[in-house]
Enzyme design. Sequence first.
Site, PDB file in Angstrom:
ATOM      1  N   GLU A   1       0.848  -1.223   0.000  1.00  0.00           N
ATOM      2  CA  GLU A   1       0.000   0.000   0.000  1.00  0.00           C
ATOM      3  C   GLU A   1       0.868   1.252   0.000  1.00  0.00           C
ATOM      4  O   GLU A   1       0.541   2.265   0.620  1.00  0.00           O
ATOM      5  CB  GLU A   1      -0.997  -0.022   1.161  1.00  0.00           C
ATOM      6  CG  GLU A   1      -2.041  -1.094   0.936  1.00  0.00           C
ATOM      7  CD  GLU A   1      -3.325  -0.904   1.706  1.00  0.00           C
ATOM      8  OE1 GLU A   1      -3.680   0.248   1.975  1.00  0.00           O
ATOM      9  OE2 GLU A   1      -3.964  -1.925   1.994  1.00  0.00           O
TER      10      GLU A   1
HETATM   11  C1  LIG Z   1       3.188  -9.648  -0.339  1.00  0.00           C
HETATM   12  C2  LIG Z   1       2.756  -8.503  -1.185  1.00  0.00           C
HETATM   13  C3  LIG Z   1       1.404  -8.273  -1.373  1.00  0.00           C
HETATM   14  C4  LIG Z   1       0.989  -7.216  -2.189  1.00  0.00           C
HETATM   15  N1  LIG Z   1      -0.352  -7.030  -2.422  1.00  0.00           N
HETATM   16  C5  LIG Z   1      -0.738  -6.112  -3.328  1.00  0.00           C
HETATM   17  C6  LIG Z   1      -2.106  -5.995  -3.717  1.00  0.00           C
HETATM   18  O1  LIG Z   1      -2.979  -6.693  -3.201  1.00  0.00           O
HETATM   19  N2  LIG Z   1      -2.436  -5.092  -4.663  1.00  0.00           N
HETATM   20  C7  LIG Z   1      -1.510  -4.305  -5.273  1.00  0.00           C
HETATM   21  O2  LIG Z   1      -1.879  -3.514  -6.116  1.00  0.00           O
HETATM   22  N3  LIG Z   1      -0.210  -4.379  -4.914  1.00  0.00           N
HETATM   23  C8  LIG Z   1       0.206  -5.267  -3.977  1.00  0.00           C
HETATM   24  N4  LIG Z   1       1.523  -5.357  -3.630  1.00  0.00           N
HETATM   25  C9  LIG Z   1       2.493  -4.489  -4.276  1.00  0.00           C
HETATM   26  C10 LIG Z   1       3.072  -3.432  -3.353  1.00  0.00           C
HETATM   27  O3  LIG Z   1       2.150  -2.437  -3.074  1.00  0.00           O
HETATM   28  C11 LIG Z   1       4.358  -2.926  -4.016  1.00  0.00           C
HETATM   29  O4  LIG Z   1       5.306  -3.960  -3.906  1.00  0.00           O
HETATM   30  C12 LIG Z   1       4.874  -1.650  -3.394  1.00  0.00           C
HETATM   31  O5  LIG Z   1       4.019  -0.566  -3.673  1.00  0.00           O
HETATM   32  C13 LIG Z   1       6.268  -1.285  -3.888  1.00  0.00           C
HETATM   33  O6  LIG Z   1       6.394  -1.393  -5.267  1.00  0.00           O
HETATM   34  P1  LIG Z   1       7.596  -2.252  -5.882  1.00  0.00           P
HETATM   35  O7  LIG Z   1       7.590  -3.565  -5.212  1.00  0.00           O
HETATM   36  O8  LIG Z   1       7.510  -2.223  -7.339  1.00  0.00           O
HETATM   37  O9  LIG Z   1       8.898  -1.506  -5.394  1.00  0.00           O
HETATM   38  P2  LIG Z   1       9.662  -0.292  -6.195  1.00  0.00           P
HETATM   39  O10 LIG Z   1       8.672   0.739  -6.574  1.00  0.00           O
HETATM   40  O11 LIG Z   1      10.492  -0.928  -7.258  1.00  0.00           O
HETATM   41  O12 LIG Z   1      10.558   0.260  -5.042  1.00  0.00           O
HETATM   42  C14 LIG Z   1      11.876  -0.225  -4.752  1.00  0.00           C
HETATM   43  C15 LIG Z   1      12.481   0.685  -3.670  1.00  0.00           C
HETATM   44  O13 LIG Z   1      12.578   2.028  -4.173  1.00  0.00           O
HETATM   45  C16 LIG Z   1      11.931   2.910  -3.278  1.00  0.00           C
HETATM   46  N5  LIG Z   1      11.306   3.991  -4.038  1.00  0.00           N
HETATM   47  C17 LIG Z   1      10.547   3.898  -5.159  1.00  0.00           C
HETATM   48  N6  LIG Z   1      10.139   5.105  -5.543  1.00  0.00           N
HETATM   49  C18 LIG Z   1      10.598   5.998  -4.642  1.00  0.00           C
HETATM   50  C19 LIG Z   1      10.526   7.401  -4.483  1.00  0.00           C
HETATM   51  N7  LIG Z   1       9.798   8.163  -5.328  1.00  0.00           N
HETATM   52  N8  LIG Z   1      11.119   7.973  -3.412  1.00  0.00           N
HETATM   53  C20 LIG Z   1      11.835   7.213  -2.530  1.00  0.00           C
HETATM   54  N9  LIG Z   1      11.961   5.880  -2.640  1.00  0.00           N
HETATM   55  C21 LIG Z   1      11.353   5.276  -3.668  1.00  0.00           C
HETATM   56  C22 LIG Z   1      10.898   2.069  -2.558  1.00  0.00           C
HETATM   57  O14 LIG Z   1      10.527   2.631  -1.314  1.00  0.00           O
HETATM   58  C23 LIG Z   1      11.632   0.757  -2.403  1.00  0.00           C
HETATM   59  O15 LIG Z   1      12.476   0.824  -1.282  1.00  0.00           O
HETATM   60  C24 LIG Z   1       1.955  -6.387  -2.787  1.00  0.00           C
HETATM   61  C25 LIG Z   1       3.323  -6.613  -2.566  1.00  0.00           C
HETATM   62  C26 LIG Z   1       3.720  -7.658  -1.795  1.00  0.00           C
HETATM   63  C27 LIG Z   1       5.194  -7.881  -1.603  1.00  0.00           C
END
Ligand SMILES: Cc1cc2nc3c(=O)[nH]c(=O)nc-3n(C[C@H](O)[C@H](O)[C@H](O)COP(=O)(O)OP(=O)(O)OC[C@H]3O[C@@H](n4cnc5c(N)ncnc54)[C@H](O)[C@@H]3O)c2cc1C
Length: 420
Positions: free
Chosen positions: A390
């Site tokens: 989230e």
């Molecule tokens: C177990 C699990 C369940 C989930 N369930 C759902 C679900 O039901 N529905 C859904 O839609 N999603 C779901 N997600 C997705 C989840 O919301 C995302 O994994 C999360 O928003 C982060 O996106 P990402 O994994 O692509 O990380 P990335 O966006 O690739 O981020 C990688 C790192 O970069 C940092 N970062 C990225 N952008 C910035 C910025 N602008 N400023 C500072 N730091 C930044 C992040 O904080 C993180 O540390 C789930 C994820 C998991 C692991």
Amino acid sequence: MLMTFDYGFTDDQKEIIKLAREIAEKKIKPVRAHYDETEEFPWEVIEDIRKADLFGVYLPVEYGGFGGANTEMCLVSEELSKACGGISLAVTACGLCAIPILLFGNEAQRQRWLPDLGSGKRLGAFNITEPDAGSDATATKSTARREGDYYVLNGLKNFCTNGEAAEIYIVFATVNPVRGPRGITAFVVEKGTPGFTFGKKETKMGIRASSTYELIFENCKIPASNRLGSEGYGLFVAQATFDFSRPGVGSQALGIAQGALDETIKYIRNRKQFGQTVISFQAIQHMMADCAMKIEAGRALLYSVNRTMDKIQKEAYARAKESGKLVYEEMRALNPGRVTKYSAMVKAFCSDVAMQVTTDCVQMCGGIGYMRDFPVEKYMRDAKITQIYEGTNQVQRNEIAMMMIKEYASQMVQKELLKV
Ligand SMILES: Cc1cc2nc3c(=O)[nH]c(=O)nc-3n(C[C@H](O)[C@H](O)[C@H](O)COP(=O)(O)OP(=O)(O)OC[C@H]3O[C@@H](n4cnc5c(N)ncnc54)[C@H](O)[C@@H]3O)c2cc1C
């Protein structure tokens, strides 16, 4: 179990706590290690939660709910998470599906999907994430092409909580890639719709009782009446949903933290070293006190922010019933400033607390705390996700800072105007 502070909860809310606590103790604790080990979906517990009528505590009564709001949702989530953060997530993920329908759905859409979500008859899910669109949801690539009275969906969504178990999905896709973020639109897609299938099931570090799947859309044709809100308003739908769902993550985090602390204290009261119990070492007592202080600070923030959100939600439902407008429109009229900043604070603060507390709990237990057949390490693995989904806690801090900058800027403008 330690005493918990009463934040002015009503008798009905106390009943919800009691019911959820009973399920956590009697139905979840005995099976949580099994589901953690096997990563199966906990259907037997879902049935117990359905029977106890805890799925829809936050929904208005006209949609089969209990007439509550955010507080009720968080009380259920907190209590269930004390036993297992993975199993509790099956319930709050349904909330994540129901909230956008409640806020942006018309009456027909609310009547069509909310009663099943509120009773737990059909589970829900919400999926905005894609392989190349995580923190940056504006990069959404899935498409929804309008064809007469239908939209045709194509694309891949990933990391969908309740994936495969759910039957009602909120899905985001762009109706016009050229329009960038302004093309993204929210839809409801039902399981069984031709062209909608499931891909990879994820294997995870924690919350292993929760199912996490890829969703695949290949020429999936859905009625235009499944669109939530206007074309191009998908990111508003997502953000407004998160405003109300992020406290749910906070409550899950605090439940996990409290569950870990309860198990830890039970152990260190009896564990003896140097001829005395571990709990009698002052270094350990200070860690215990720090854990308890952080959890209580989180609860104070969570339930005071919830109280304001409850009021806005309930007033907006009542006004929407009279006016026939969307609940979200009434909400904006009541509270033009939105609650994003506070919701993000709750989510980031409580989940950071959960990670600190569960790590300290493993430390207080020593070697046994690290073992898979002792319940504490699971809490630490489960806590981690609350800092990620989230919106990661970096993203929450971005949003808090952005709101602060806007608020200060508008104050400065007002002061300048007053000078003139
Ligand atoms: C177990 C699990 C369940 C989930 N369930 C759902 C679900 O039901 N529905 C859904 O839609 N999603 C779901 N997600 C997705 C989840 O919301 C995302 O994994 C999360 O928003 C982060 O996106 P990402 O994994 O692509 O990380 P990335 O966006 O690739 O981020 C990688 C790192 O970069 C940092 N970062 C990225 N952008 C910035 C910025 N602008 N400023 C500072 N730091 C930044 C992040 O904080 C993180 O540390 C789930 C994820 C998991 C692991």
